[in-house]
Enzyme design. Structure first.
Site, PDB file in Angstrom:
ATOM      1  N   ARG A 111       0.852  -1.191   0.000  1.00 25.07           N
ATOM      2  CA  ARG A 111       0.000   0.000   0.000  1.00 25.07           C
ATOM      3  C   ARG A 111       0.885   1.238   0.000  1.00 25.07           C
ATOM      4  NH1 ARG A 111      -2.445  -2.509   4.430  1.00 25.07           N
ATOM      5  NH2 ARG A 111      -1.556  -0.882   5.739  1.00 25.07           N
ATOM      6  N   TYR A 260      -1.054  -3.705  -7.231  1.00 19.25           N
ATOM      7  CA  TYR A 260      -0.995  -4.435  -5.960  1.00 19.25           C
ATOM      8  C   TYR A 260      -2.333  -4.387  -5.219  1.00 19.25           C
ATOM      9  CZ  TYR A 260      -0.422  -5.211  -1.018  1.00 19.25           C
ATOM     10  OH  TYR A 260      -0.624  -5.655   0.269  1.00 19.25           O
ATOM     11  N   GLY A 261      -2.653  -5.437  -4.496  1.00 17.93           N
ATOM     12  CA  GLY A 261      -3.929  -5.652  -3.825  1.00 17.93           C
ATOM     13  C   GLY A 261      -4.656  -4.452  -3.278  1.00 17.93           C
ATOM     14  N   GLY A 262      -4.174  -3.896  -2.156  1.00 13.75           N
ATOM     15  CA  GLY A 262      -4.895  -2.822  -1.495  1.00 13.75           C
ATOM     16  C   GLY A 262      -5.021  -1.566  -2.327  1.00 13.75           C
ATOM     17  N   LYS A 269      -9.569  -1.902   1.232  1.00 13.60           N
ATOM     18  CA  LYS A 269      -9.380  -0.781   2.159  1.00 13.60           C
ATOM     19  C   LYS A 269     -10.052   0.496   1.648  1.00 13.60           C
ATOM     20  CE  LYS A 269      -6.463  -3.425   4.501  1.00 13.60           C
ATOM     21  NZ  LYS A 269      -6.882  -4.176   5.688  1.00 13.60           N
ATOM     22  N   HIS A 289     -11.595  -1.759  10.778  1.00 15.77           N
ATOM     23  CA  HIS A 289     -10.523  -2.686  10.424  1.00 15.77           C
ATOM     24  C   HIS A 289     -10.478  -3.782  11.490  1.00 15.77           C
ATOM     25  CE1 HIS A 289      -5.927  -3.153   9.507  1.00 15.77           C
ATOM     26  NE2 HIS A 289      -6.652  -3.968   8.759  1.00 15.77           N
ATOM     27  N   SER A 311      -2.333  -4.455  10.392  1.00 21.52           N
ATOM     28  CA  SER A 311      -2.014  -5.547   9.478  1.00 21.52           C
ATOM     29  C   SER A 311      -0.764  -6.286   9.945  1.00 21.52           C
ATOM     30  CB  SER A 311      -1.791  -4.999   8.061  1.00 21.52           C
ATOM     31  OG  SER A 311      -2.971  -4.427   7.556  1.00 21.52           O
ATOM     32  N   CYS A 313      -0.431  -8.314  12.396  1.00 21.80           N
ATOM     33  CA  CYS A 313      -0.304  -8.437  13.855  1.00 21.80           C
ATOM     34  C   CYS A 313      -1.150  -9.577  14.409  1.00 21.80           C
ATOM     35  CB  CYS A 313      -0.690  -7.123  14.530  1.00 21.80           C
ATOM     36  SG  CYS A 313       0.556  -5.827  14.413  1.00 21.80           S
ATOM     37  N   GLY A 314      -1.526 -10.533  13.564  1.00 20.19           N
ATOM     38  CA  GLY A 314      -2.175 -11.731  14.073  1.00 20.19           C
ATOM     39  C   GLY A 314      -3.686 -11.768  13.940  1.00 20.19           C
ATOM     40  N   THR A 316      -5.570 -12.659  11.290  1.00 21.92           N
ATOM     41  CA  THR A 316      -6.005 -13.902  10.653  1.00 21.92           C
ATOM     42  C   THR A 316      -5.780 -15.091  11.577  1.00 21.92           C
ATOM     43  OG1 THR A 316      -5.520 -12.976   8.461  1.00 21.92           O
ATOM     44  CG2 THR A 316      -5.745 -15.356   8.608  1.00 21.92           C
ATOM     45  N   ASP A 336     -10.632  -9.412   8.596  1.00 25.73           N
ATOM     46  CA  ASP A 336     -10.014  -8.110   8.332  1.00 25.73           C
ATOM     47  C   ASP A 336     -10.933  -6.913   8.515  1.00 25.73           C
ATOM     48  OD1 ASP A 336      -7.661  -6.658   7.512  1.00 25.73           O
ATOM     49  OD2 ASP A 336      -8.626  -6.294   5.596  1.00 25.73           O
ATOM     50  N   ASN A 430       5.524  -8.798   2.552  1.00 24.93           N
ATOM     51  CA  ASN A 430       4.112  -8.460   2.375  1.00 24.93           C
ATOM     52  C   ASN A 430       3.456  -9.318   1.289  1.00 24.93           C
ATOM     53  OD1 ASN A 430       1.778  -6.932   3.024  1.00 24.93           O
ATOM     54  ND2 ASN A 430       2.073  -5.670   1.198  1.00 24.93           N
ATOM     55  N   SER A 431       4.024 -10.489   1.017  1.00 21.77           N
ATOM     56  CA  SER A 431       3.410 -11.388   0.040  1.00 21.77           C
ATOM     57  C   SER A 431       2.069 -11.884   0.566  1.00 21.77           C
ATOM     58  CB  SER A 431       4.344 -12.558  -0.274  1.00 21.77           C
ATOM     59  OG  SER A 431       4.725 -13.238   0.910  1.00 21.77           O
ATOM     60  N   ARG A 432       1.188 -12.262  -0.353  1.00 20.53           N
ATOM     61  CA  ARG A 432      -0.209 -12.505   0.014  1.00 20.53           C
ATOM     62  C   ARG A 432      -0.785 -13.782  -0.589  1.00 20.53           C
ATOM     63  NH1 ARG A 432      -2.684  -8.424   3.462  1.00 20.53           N
ATOM     64  NH2 ARG A 432      -1.071  -6.813   3.615  1.00 20.53           N
ATOM     65  N   GLU A 558      -3.282 -20.739  22.482  1.00 20.22           N
ATOM     66  CA  GLU A 558      -3.354 -20.389  23.905  1.00 20.22           C
ATOM     67  C   GLU A 558      -4.095 -19.073  24.129  1.00 20.22           C
ATOM     68  OE1 GLU A 558      -2.757 -22.690  25.692  1.00 20.22           O
ATOM     69  OE2 GLU A 558      -0.896 -23.751  25.262  1.00 20.22           O
ATOM     70  N   ASN A 559      -4.267 -18.287  23.065  1.00 22.47           N
ATOM     71  CA  ASN A 559      -5.029 -17.043  23.215  1.00 22.47           C
ATOM     72  C   ASN A 559      -6.485 -17.307  23.580  1.00 22.47           C
ATOM     73  OD1 ASN A 559      -2.721 -15.602  22.575  1.00 22.47           O
ATOM     74  ND2 ASN A 559      -3.255 -15.374  20.419  1.00 22.47           N
TER      75      ASN A 559
END
Length: 649
Positions: A111, A260-262, A269, A289, A311, A313-314, A316, A336, A430-432, A558-559
């Site tokens: 982005r 690119y995606g976004g 977004k 978000h 983005s 930061c976990g 997914t 997302d 940042n591969s997707r 464990e979360n």
């Protein structure tokens, strides 16, 4: 039609006769014309009056050679994938079912926040006025006149020799009162194939439009450099002149120069957050978000939670978690974006407006996210990951799933890559992967419910290696809005920033606000007047490290232990104690039974006075420099209250 790259002129040419034989759609209007341009797929009569007017104005501007009105069918998708393969944009991955790998121009991999603008008459409607001498970081503004100039300079004739694809799409289930419709005009078949995964796309959306003919206007072109030379014919772009523009008053998005995606999948977004948040403000709801998950406890009681993390930061991983606590079940509604609206009973309900997952690949593995791994190896487009000699993919995190003795790795730039020897990453950070959500083995049964799912809690969080406890609960809604406004996290590879820098990222929305952040906070605060059934708000931090630099909490499955405590708090269980920053678990109330490793709970929940004094000062400085007079008084009061509580520690 099969656009073939003419490598001498770097433009697209077409074989209309071969295309006519390939497609067997009965409604292909090969003799349709719009301003003298052939409609080679679909029929203009299926467009509503406003849709046709929108198309006509941009055909005149972009001057494509032909028009393709997308129907979203499987035969159309196969044709587009074949076309992309002929152009060298994608290569098949025979190890999996209907999976493809795309490699972008290395200048087009993220982005581009610095080139993303909101266009309003008044600058103050877009961004707060920063303190004198301070560069604003809460968005970028552009005047309508400058936007018109930028569009004219870039888009005039930009699609010559190319196909303009008309992509009707629905954000959210078609026909849901929480959903919105868009039409994207693009010259990128990669975008069309990706939008088919990420949205509900095609003829059914055009049929829905006939009832009210309102849609968000999305114009996209990969662009043509000013010198006419496309450096990488398989991935045309114009990185020097890339720009992403939004005009909220007109519900309009314009994106040029990036595939690119976004930047190019404009439902994501651009629509779902930037334009979506402005529509939400006007109509009294929230476009955020946030992931959405359903969690069922051992008693069979189910609740839904929304969570906002920056983005990579976990999000997914949490949305698709395999809980380690016996008897718990997690189901995924979305990973997302959440659109949330109060129903007639005052219950906040949410839909995932997307139809797929556009997830960061590196770090995704059978250890970190087995459900994602079960989702993504079918009907998926991978972008900028590494490939393996046996027809598969590889990225950092998959080391235990690859036999390096039997396969060779080619990195995302097409170069040989050897584990332990090559110094650069195999996959771009940042591969997707772009995968249909319905393939997720734990997709929630209500993920497409027209009325949305009821939200009982909202989580905020980010990567905070020091000072911030594993979980704390906001004291009330206003305090919770303050907690969201004060979010900070290590920067990620999803944007242009380098990692390991702690950045302010309020509500995990900093790159995505569609209007003035101060007004956004006021909108959130106003929810108190809309309902007396507001969700509880929490802050989580899976990433705190010990003094030796090791993670204090194992994370992943464990979360679920943290979610268990949150559910008990929602139910009113008195398992929390007051601290200056919020409520944390009382000793021995976090269920650690059966954990494989010891956790230093004292260090994990330590709230160092010196750290929080500095944190409060950083938040204060940020608000004064970036938000200034636009900061709501209620948020300023919450900050003062936090400082007072810290002083009295």
């Amino acid at each position: 039609m099969p656009d073939i790259v003419d490598k001498k002129s770097n433009t697209y040419s077409a074989d209309l006769g071969r295309f006519a034989k390939q497609l067997a759609h009965p409604n292909v209007g090969l003799f349709n014309h719009l301003r003298g341009i052939s409609v080679v797929h679909g029929d203009l009569k299926h467009l509503t009056p406003k849709a046709r007017t929108y198309l006509e104005s941009n055909v005149e501007l972009c001057q494509p050679e032909r028009i393709h009105i997308c129907d979203g069918s499987e035969s159309e998708n196969k044709h587009l994938l074949n076309l992309l393969q002929q152009q060298g944009t994608i290569v098949p991955l025979p190890k999996y079912q209907n999976c493809w790998l795309a490699r972008t121009n290395p200048a087009d991999i993220a982005r581009v926040e610095s080139k993303t603008f909101i266009c309003t008459e008044r600058r103050g409607d877009t961004i707060p006025t920063p303190k004198d001498g301070i560069k604003g970081t809460l968005g970028h503004w552009m005047s309508p006149a400058d936007m018109d100039k930028a569009v004219k300079e870039r888009f005039t004739g930009c699609m010559r020799g190319r196909t303009m694809y008309v992509v009707p799409f629905s954000m959210g289930p078609i026909g849901s009162p929480l959903s919105k419709i868009g039409i994207e005009l693009t010259d990128s078949p990669y975008v069309v194939s990706s939008m088919r995964v990420m949205t509900r796309m095609g003829k059914a959306v055009l049929d829905e439009l006939t009832t009210y003919d309102q849609f968000v206007k999305c114009l996209h072109s990969v662009g043509t450099p000013a010198n006419g030379t496309i450096e990488m014919p398989s991935w045309p772009c114009d990185p020097e002149r890339t720009i992403i523009l939004h005009k909220p008053q007109e519900n309009e998005i314009v994106s040029y120069g990036s595939g690119y995606g976004g930047n190019s999948l404009l439902g994501k977004k651009c629509f779902a957050l930037r334009i979506g948040s402005t529509i939400a403000k006007r109509e009294g709801w929230l476009a955020e978000h946030m992931l959405i998950l359903g969690i069922t406890n051992p008693k069979g009681e189910k609740k839904y939670i929304a969570a906002a993390f920056p983005s990579a930061c976990g999000k997914t991983n949490l949305a698709m978690m395999n809980p380690s606590l016996p008897g718990y079940k997690i189901e995924c509604v979305g990973d997302d974006i959440a659109w949330m609206r109060f129903d007639e009973n005052g219950q906040l309900r949410a839909i995932n407006p997307e139809n797929g997952f556009f997830g960061v690949a590196p770090g995704t593995s059978n250890a970190s996210n087995p459900n994602a791994m079960k989702t993504i190896f079918k009907n998926t487009i991978f972008t900028n990951v590494a490939s393996t000699s046996d027809g598969g993919v590889f990225w950092e995190g998959m080391e235990k799933e690859i036999n390096f003795d039997n396969v060779k790795i080619t990195d995302w730039l097409g170069r040989p890559w050897v584990k332990g020897e090559t110094k650069t990453p195999a996959a771009h950070p940042n591969s997707r992967f772009c995968s249909p959500a319905e393939q997720c083995p734990i997709i929630d049964p209500a993920w497409e419910a027209s009325e949305g799912v009821p939200i009982s809690a909202i989580l905020f969080g980010g990567r905070r290696p020091a000072g911030v406890p594993l979980v704390y609960e906001a004291k009330n809604w206003r305090h919770g809005v303050f907690v969201g406004s004060a979010m900070r996290s290590e920067a990620t590879a999803a944007a242009e920033h380098k990692g390991k820098v702690i950045m302010h990222d309020p509500f995990a929305m900093r790159p995505f606000f569609g209007y003035n952040f101060g007004q956004y906070l006021s909108h959130w605060l106003s929810m108190e007047q809309r309902s007396d059934k507001l969700p509880k708000i929490f802050h989580v931090n899976w990433f705190r490290k010990s003094s030796e630099g090791k993670f204090l909490w194992p994370g992943f499955g464990e979360n679920s232990r943290v979610l268990d405590w949150i559910l008990r708090r929602i139910d009113g269980e008195e398992c929390a104690k007051e601290t200056p920053i919020g409520l944390i678990p009382k000793p021995n109330t976090l269920n650690l039974e059966g954990m494989d490793e010891d956790v230093n709970m004292d260090e994990l929940f330590d709230i160092p006075k010196a750290f929080w004094e500095e944190e409060a000062q950083s938040i204060d400085k940020y608000f004064k420099e970036q938000v200034g007079e636009d900061l709501p008084a209620a948020i300023d009061a919450e900050l003062k209250n936090l400082k007072n509580r810290i002083d009295n520690m």
